[in-house]
Scaffold this motif. Structure first.
Motif, PDB file in Angstrom:
ATOM      1  N   ARG A 146       0.827  -1.575   0.575  1.00 57.37           N
ATOM      2  CA  ARG A 146      -0.294   0.337   0.134  1.00 57.37           C
ATOM      3  C   ARG A 146       0.557   0.623  -0.321  1.00 57.37           C
ATOM      4  O   ARG A 146       1.802   1.237   1.079  1.00 57.37           O
ATOM      5  N   ASP A 148       2.417   5.191   0.215  1.00 56.78           N
ATOM      6  CA  ASP A 148       1.604   6.355   1.120  1.00 56.78           C
ATOM      7  C   ASP A 148       1.569   7.692   0.250  1.00 56.78           C
ATOM      8  O   ASP A 148       1.922   8.187   0.079  1.00 56.78           O
ATOM      9  N   ALA A 149       0.319   7.415  -0.693  1.00 57.21           N
ATOM     10  CA  ALA A 149       0.374   8.487  -2.294  1.00 57.21           C
ATOM     11  C   ALA A 149      -1.160   8.125  -2.434  1.00 57.21           C
ATOM     12  O   ALA A 149      -2.195   6.674  -2.025  1.00 57.21           O
ATOM     13  N   LYS A 150      -1.676   9.365  -2.731  1.00 50.17           N
ATOM     14  CA  LYS A 150      -3.343   8.974  -3.210  1.00 50.17           C
ATOM     15  C   LYS A 150      -2.827   8.545  -4.893  1.00 50.17           C
ATOM     16  O   LYS A 150      -2.871   9.281  -5.213  1.00 50.17           O
ATOM     17  N   VAL A 151      -3.508   7.514  -4.899  1.00 51.19           N
ATOM     18  CA  VAL A 151      -3.240   6.576  -6.218  1.00 51.19           C
ATOM     19  C   VAL A 151      -4.579   5.243  -5.621  1.00 51.19           C
ATOM     20  O   VAL A 151      -5.010   4.673  -4.959  1.00 51.19           O
ATOM     21  N   GLU A 152      -5.212   5.555  -7.191  1.00 52.82           N
ATOM     22  CA  GLU A 152      -7.171   5.010  -7.312  1.00 52.82           C
ATOM     23  C   GLU A 152      -6.452   3.417  -8.234  1.00 52.82           C
ATOM     24  O   GLU A 152      -7.417   2.674  -8.749  1.00 52.82           O
ATOM     25  N   ASP A 156      -2.328   5.799 -11.687  1.00 52.28           N
ATOM     26  CA  ASP A 156      -2.028   6.524 -10.749  1.00 52.28           C
ATOM     27  C   ASP A 156      -0.447   6.646 -10.323  1.00 52.28           C
ATOM     28  O   ASP A 156       0.417   7.654  -9.901  1.00 52.28           O
TER      29      ASP A 156
END
Length: 350
Positions: A146, A148-152, A156
């Motif tokens: 997982r 630590d960044a905004k990835v969907e 991304d």
């Protein structure tokens, strides 16, 4: 006269070493660190083509050489797949089990030199969602990183520079206790590297002249089997690997003495050199244990398999929970340093 062994200095070096990410295949930075240390001591060094480091201390006898080796590469992983969910599938580097890294913080090292942090988790981690969270197998299919960044999604992730083949290192979580223990990932084998660095420093500080020219090989591919199988001079007679002693049921090794290996998965180590090390330990009051490691191979056994005509041995500090949540005690470090100090100044075993 300098104090030796200086366990406080050794532990300080261990802390620095384990904090430098260096899974096998990604070791340039940590080799730089060790090389700079030797250069400050005015010790001659060179790098082999595999990226390992060889430091040489001249001795009175230049016709017979010794080589001591410890490996600076560690367990780790590599990005196997960027998943559609934005998580990462990993492939392991080195011989360990997925359960030993569950919940571990990690760093992804991208090809462009950046890094991102993350956590290694089971896909089925949440007990509020997955009723089989505790029963699912800890394997490549079920475990993921997982980030630590905004990835969907995978796009991304790739926009951050992450790609298949990027190295993944594990947080060492190094810690010392008030009663002499040091616990950290990667004590295998950075504890031994620190010991060799300290040994070289002491010999240079005290202007010790060795009986034989001695090479220190800081290898960088031991965890994948071939770190110390080359760059052994034709004059080398004795080759001593300094690597962890493994602990567990049926083992003699402990965290308070130096472990002298008599046999591992490759077969017996040289009897004459083993007896020489035992006699040195006895005559100098150094605590030791003899042991057999059934699922273990060292740089010394790799050198033998590569066909080198050498006398080979293996010693090291006792490490609990090898390839997982490792720990040793300062007395084991002291015993290992002391035995090496007396060995390197002794006559050849044969």
């Amino acid at each position: 006269m300098s104090t030796y062994p200086n366990t406080e200095e050794t532990i300080g070096l261990i802390k620095q070493l384990v904090s430098i990410p260096s899974p096998s295949g990604y070791t340039t930075r940590v080799i730089d660190f060790v090389e700079d240390y030797f250069k400050e001591l005015n010790v001659e060094t060179y790098r082999n083509r595999k990226g390992g480091l060889i430091a040489t201390l001249p001795g009175q006898d230049t016709g017979k050489h010794r080589m001591l080796t410890a490996h600076v590469d560690t367990l780790g992983a590599m990005v196997k797949e960027v998943k559609a969910s934005g998580r990462l599938k990993i492939d392991l580097i080195g011989g360990f089990k997925y359960n030993s890294i569950e919940g571990e913080y990690c760093t992804i090292h991208t090809a462009d030199g950046n890094s991102l942090t993350g956590t290694i988790l089971m896909h089925q981690t949440s007990v509020h969602v997955y009723k089989d969270a505790g029963k699912a197998e800890r394997n490549q299919e079920n475990m993921e990183v997982r980030i630590d960044a905004k990835v969907e999604n995978a796009e991304d992730v790739r926009a951050l520079g992450v790609e298949v083949g990027d190295f993944v290192s594990f947080d060492p979580r190094v810690e010392t206790t008030g009663n002499g223990f040091i616990k950290s990932r990667h004590l295998d084998d950075k504890a031994s590297v620190a010991i060799l660095m300290q040994l070289a420093k002491h010999l240079k500080t005290e202007n010790k002249t060795l009986p034989y020219t001695t090479h220190f090989l800081i290898s960088n591919n031991e965890e994948i089997g071939y770190g110390g199988n080359s760059n052994i001079t034709p004059e080398t007679v004795e080759y001593l690997a300094v690597d962890m002693g493994a602990m567990g049921d049926g083992q003699s090794t402990d965290e308070y003495t130096v472990s002298i290996c008599v046999k591992d998965a490759s077969g017996p180590y040289h009897l004459g050199l083993r007896n020489h090390l035992v006699n040195l330990a006895k005559s100098n009051g150094i605590g030791y244990q003899l042991d057999i490691y059934p699922y273990y191979g060292s740089d010394a056994s790799a050198a033998i398999k590569a066909g080198h005509d050498i006398v080979h041995g293996l010693i090291g500090p006792g490490i609990d929970s090898s390839h997982a949540f490792e720990r040793t005690h300062e007395t084991s470090l002291q015993c290992t340093e002391s035995l090496l100090y007396h060995y390197i100044q002794s006559d050849m075993a044969i």
